[in-house]
Scaffold this motif. Structure first.
Motif, mmCIF file in Angstrom:
data_model
loop_
_atom_site.group_PDB
_atom_site.id
_atom_site.type_symbol
_atom_site.label_atom_id
_atom_site.label_comp_id
_atom_site.label_asym_id
_atom_site.label_seq_id
_atom_site.Cartn_x
_atom_site.Cartn_y
_atom_site.Cartn_z
ATOM 1 N N TYR A 36 37.224 -2.414 6.289
ATOM 2 C CA TYR A 36 38.298 -1.683 5.620
ATOM 3 C C TYR A 36 39.603 -2.456 5.721
ATOM 4 O O TYR A 36 39.854 -3.119 6.722
ATOM 5 C CB TYR A 36 38.452 -0.289 6.247
ATOM 6 N N ALA A 44 43.138 3.821 1.284
ATOM 7 C CA ALA A 44 41.680 3.955 1.252
ATOM 8 C C ALA A 44 41.298 5.408 1.539
ATOM 9 O O ALA A 44 40.404 5.974 0.903
ATOM 10 C CB ALA A 44 41.048 3.009 2.272
ATOM 11 N N ARG A 47 41.711 7.413 -1.521
ATOM 12 C CA ARG A 47 40.671 7.181 -2.532
ATOM 13 C C ARG A 47 39.419 8.004 -2.232
ATOM 14 O O ARG A 47 38.874 8.659 -3.110
ATOM 15 C CB ARG A 47 40.321 5.690 -2.622
ATOM 16 N N LEU A 48 38.962 7.968 -0.973
ATOM 17 C CA LEU A 48 37.752 8.735 -0.633
ATOM 18 C C LEU A 48 38.015 10.240 -0.784
ATOM 19 O O LEU A 48 37.199 10.976 -1.328
ATOM 20 C CB LEU A 48 37.280 8.405 0.793
ATOM 21 N N PHE A 51 38.217 11.178 -4.452
ATOM 22 C CA PHE A 51 36.894 11.080 -5.065
ATOM 23 C C PHE A 51 36.092 12.348 -4.758
ATOM 24 O O PHE A 51 35.504 12.961 -5.644
ATOM 25 C CB PHE A 51 36.164 9.831 -4.564
ATOM 26 N N TYR A 62 41.002 11.124 -8.811
ATOM 27 C CA TYR A 62 40.357 9.828 -8.560
ATOM 28 C C TYR A 62 40.069 9.119 -9.884
ATOM 29 O O TYR A 62 40.422 7.956 -10.070
ATOM 30 C CB TYR A 62 39.071 9.982 -7.736
ATOM 31 N N ARG A 66 41.473 5.642 -10.882
ATOM 32 C CA ARG A 66 40.571 4.514 -10.641
ATOM 33 C C ARG A 66 39.517 4.335 -11.727
ATOM 34 O O ARG A 66 38.795 3.351 -11.715
ATOM 35 C CB ARG A 66 39.849 4.706 -9.297
ATOM 36 N N ARG A 74 31.512 -1.158 -6.509
ATOM 37 C CA ARG A 74 32.726 -1.296 -5.700
ATOM 38 C C ARG A 74 32.411 -1.596 -4.235
ATOM 39 O O ARG A 74 33.269 -2.069 -3.501
ATOM 40 C CB ARG A 74 33.571 -0.027 -5.802
ATOM 41 N N HIS A 75 31.195 -1.281 -3.800
ATOM 42 C CA HIS A 75 30.820 -1.584 -2.417
ATOM 43 C C HIS A 75 30.112 -2.932 -2.284
ATOM 44 O O HIS A 75 29.840 -3.374 -1.179
ATOM 45 C CB HIS A 75 29.931 -0.471 -1.837
ATOM 46 N N PHE A 78 31.070 -5.654 0.293
ATOM 47 C CA PHE A 78 30.950 -5.364 1.725
ATOM 48 C C PHE A 78 29.511 -5.499 2.180
ATOM 49 O O PHE A 78 28.586 -5.176 1.442
ATOM 50 C CB PHE A 78 31.478 -3.957 2.031
ATOM 51 N N ILE A 80 26.813 -4.072 3.705
ATOM 52 C CA ILE A 80 26.356 -2.745 4.128
ATOM 53 C C ILE A 80 24.845 -2.794 4.353
ATOM 54 O O ILE A 80 24.063 -2.774 3.400
ATOM 55 C CB ILE A 80 26.730 -1.650 3.108
ATOM 56 N N TRP A 88 28.625 4.537 9.501
ATOM 57 C CA TRP A 88 29.497 5.288 8.589
ATOM 58 C C TRP A 88 29.179 6.783 8.704
ATOM 59 O O TRP A 88 30.064 7.622 8.838
ATOM 60 C CB TRP A 88 29.284 4.789 7.155
ATOM 61 N N LEU A 113 26.849 13.018 1.062
ATOM 62 C CA LEU A 113 27.348 11.783 1.671
ATOM 63 C C LEU A 113 26.219 10.942 2.244
ATOM 64 O O LEU A 113 26.207 9.718 2.106
ATOM 65 C CB LEU A 113 28.380 12.114 2.757
ATOM 66 N N ILE A 116 24.381 9.210 -0.697
ATOM 67 C CA ILE A 116 25.155 8.104 -1.283
ATOM 68 C C ILE A 116 25.246 6.952 -0.293
ATOM 69 O O ILE A 116 25.159 5.784 -0.672
ATOM 70 C CB ILE A 116 26.584 8.549 -1.690
ATOM 71 N N ALA A 117 25.402 7.284 0.981
ATOM 72 C CA ALA A 117 25.507 6.219 1.993
ATOM 73 C C ALA A 117 24.251 5.346 1.962
ATOM 74 O O ALA A 117 24.336 4.117 2.010
ATOM 75 C CB ALA A 117 25.732 6.822 3.375
HETATM 76 C C1 HEM Z 1 27.329 3.383 3.680
HETATM 77 C C2 HEM Z 1 28.425 3.097 4.345
HETATM 78 C C3 HEM Z 1 29.757 2.827 3.657
HETATM 79 C C4 HEM Z 1 30.591 1.783 3.937
HETATM 80 C C5 HEM Z 1 30.372 0.726 5.017
HETATM 81 C C6 HEM Z 1 31.727 1.896 3.039
HETATM 82 C C7 HEM Z 1 32.790 1.024 3.019
HETATM 83 C C8 HEM Z 1 33.826 1.063 2.121
HETATM 84 C C9 HEM Z 1 34.919 0.143 2.089
HETATM 85 C C10 HEM Z 1 35.100 -1.025 3.068
HETATM 86 C C11 HEM Z 1 35.722 0.498 1.075
HETATM 87 C C12 HEM Z 1 37.047 -0.161 0.657
HETATM 88 C C13 HEM Z 1 38.181 0.702 1.128
HETATM 89 C C14 HEM Z 1 39.190 0.937 0.037
HETATM 90 O O1 HEM Z 1 40.030 0.067 -0.143
HETATM 91 O O2 HEM Z 1 39.116 1.984 -0.626
HETATM 92 C C15 HEM Z 1 35.150 1.664 0.446
HETATM 93 C C16 HEM Z 1 35.674 2.326 -0.639
HETATM 94 C C17 HEM Z 1 35.197 3.509 -1.131
HETATM 95 N N1 HEM Z 1 34.112 4.207 -0.685
HETATM 96 FE FE1 HEM Z 1 32.822 3.581 0.729
HETATM 97 N N2 HEM Z 1 31.556 2.987 2.240
HETATM 98 C C18 HEM Z 1 30.378 3.601 2.583
HETATM 99 C C19 HEM Z 1 29.879 4.760 2.038
HETATM 100 C C20 HEM Z 1 30.517 5.546 1.111
HETATM 101 C C21 HEM Z 1 30.071 6.843 0.672
HETATM 102 C C22 HEM Z 1 28.853 7.570 1.194
HETATM 103 C C23 HEM Z 1 30.976 7.266 -0.263
HETATM 104 C C24 HEM Z 1 31.063 8.542 -1.069
HETATM 105 C C25 HEM Z 1 30.153 9.360 -1.301
HETATM 106 C C26 HEM Z 1 31.971 6.259 -0.401
HETATM 107 C C27 HEM Z 1 33.051 6.314 -1.262
HETATM 108 C C28 HEM Z 1 34.008 5.358 -1.415
HETATM 109 C C29 HEM Z 1 35.081 5.411 -2.388
HETATM 110 C C30 HEM Z 1 35.332 6.529 -3.401
HETATM 111 C C31 HEM Z 1 35.824 4.250 -2.224
HETATM 112 C C32 HEM Z 1 37.026 3.800 -3.046
HETATM 113 C C33 HEM Z 1 36.527 2.958 -4.209
HETATM 114 C C34 HEM Z 1 37.649 2.451 -5.090
HETATM 115 O O3 HEM Z 1 38.181 3.236 -5.878
HETATM 116 O O4 HEM Z 1 37.981 1.276 -4.974
HETATM 117 N N3 HEM Z 1 31.674 5.220 0.442
HETATM 118 N N4 HEM Z 1 33.988 1.991 1.108
#
Ligand code: HEM
Length: 124
Positions: A36, A44, A47-48, A51, A62, A66, A74-75, A78, A80, A88, A113, A116-117
């Motif tokens: 992160y 950040a 954003r979550l 969303f 959101y 976005r 978007r992930h 990273f 993962i 997480w 969650l 999606i994870a």
């Molecule tokens: C599986 C493990 C996960 C990891 C390691 C992870 C990691 C990350 C990281 C590093 C970011 C960038 C942070 C930022 O600048 O926004 C991010 C963004 C985000 N994550 Fe995850 N995430 C995970 C799971 C999830 C899940 C389960 C959801 C939702 C159901 C989620 C939703 C989001 C959203 C909405 C963003 C912002 C995206 C954007 O608009 O750029 N993430 N995540």
């Protein structure tokens, strides 16, 4: 309760509490703190939070800000793997414990969650 009514039940405040506790743990976490953006955590968090609010029946901030979520894309930058995914969810479990949301709302959110994870896993 229907999934889309989660927002009606817990409101902005419920989502803010849950996501707030999640992000509070990130800087101390050995796996997640490296992913992160350290200087952009509040953004950040927003954003979550936004969303989830949009996904569960609240205002569509959101998507307005976005665009289409495209979460897998978007992930992609990273690393993962299963352990990152499990970590997480572990942080999210702690957030649920602290946020003490109504049981049924928690159940919808937790299931969503967790699925999606798993879907975000992009490395062996
Ligand atoms: C599986 C493990 C996960 C990891 C390691 C992870 C990691 C990350 C990281 C590093 C970011 C960038 C942070 C930022 O600048 O926004 C991010 C963004 C985000 N994550 Fe995850 N995430 C995970 C799971 C999830 C899940 C389960 C959801 C939702 C159901 C989620 C939703 C989001 C959203 C909405 C963003 C912002 C995206 C954007 O608009 O750029 N993430 N995540």
């Amino acid at each position: 309760m229907e999934e889309m009514n989660v927002y009606a039940v817990i409101g902005e405040e419920g989502f803010a509490r849950l996501v707030g506790v999640f992000y509070r743990q990130v800087p101390q976490d050995d796996i997640l703190s490296k992913m992160y953006p350290p200087d952009d955590l509040p953004a950040a968090e927003e954003r979550l939070r936004d969303f989830l609010i949009g996904r569960f029946g609240g205002p569509q901030r959101y998507i307005e800000r976005r665009g289409h979520p495209r979460l897998r894309m978007r992930h992609a930058p990273f690393h993962i793997d299963q352990s990152a995914r499990d970590r997480w969810m572990q942080l999210m479990d702690k957030a649920f414990a602290e946020a003490s949301l109504p049981a049924e709302a928690e159940q919808f959110l937790r299931e969503f969650l967790s699925q999606i994870a798993t879907f975000m896993i992009n490395r062996e």
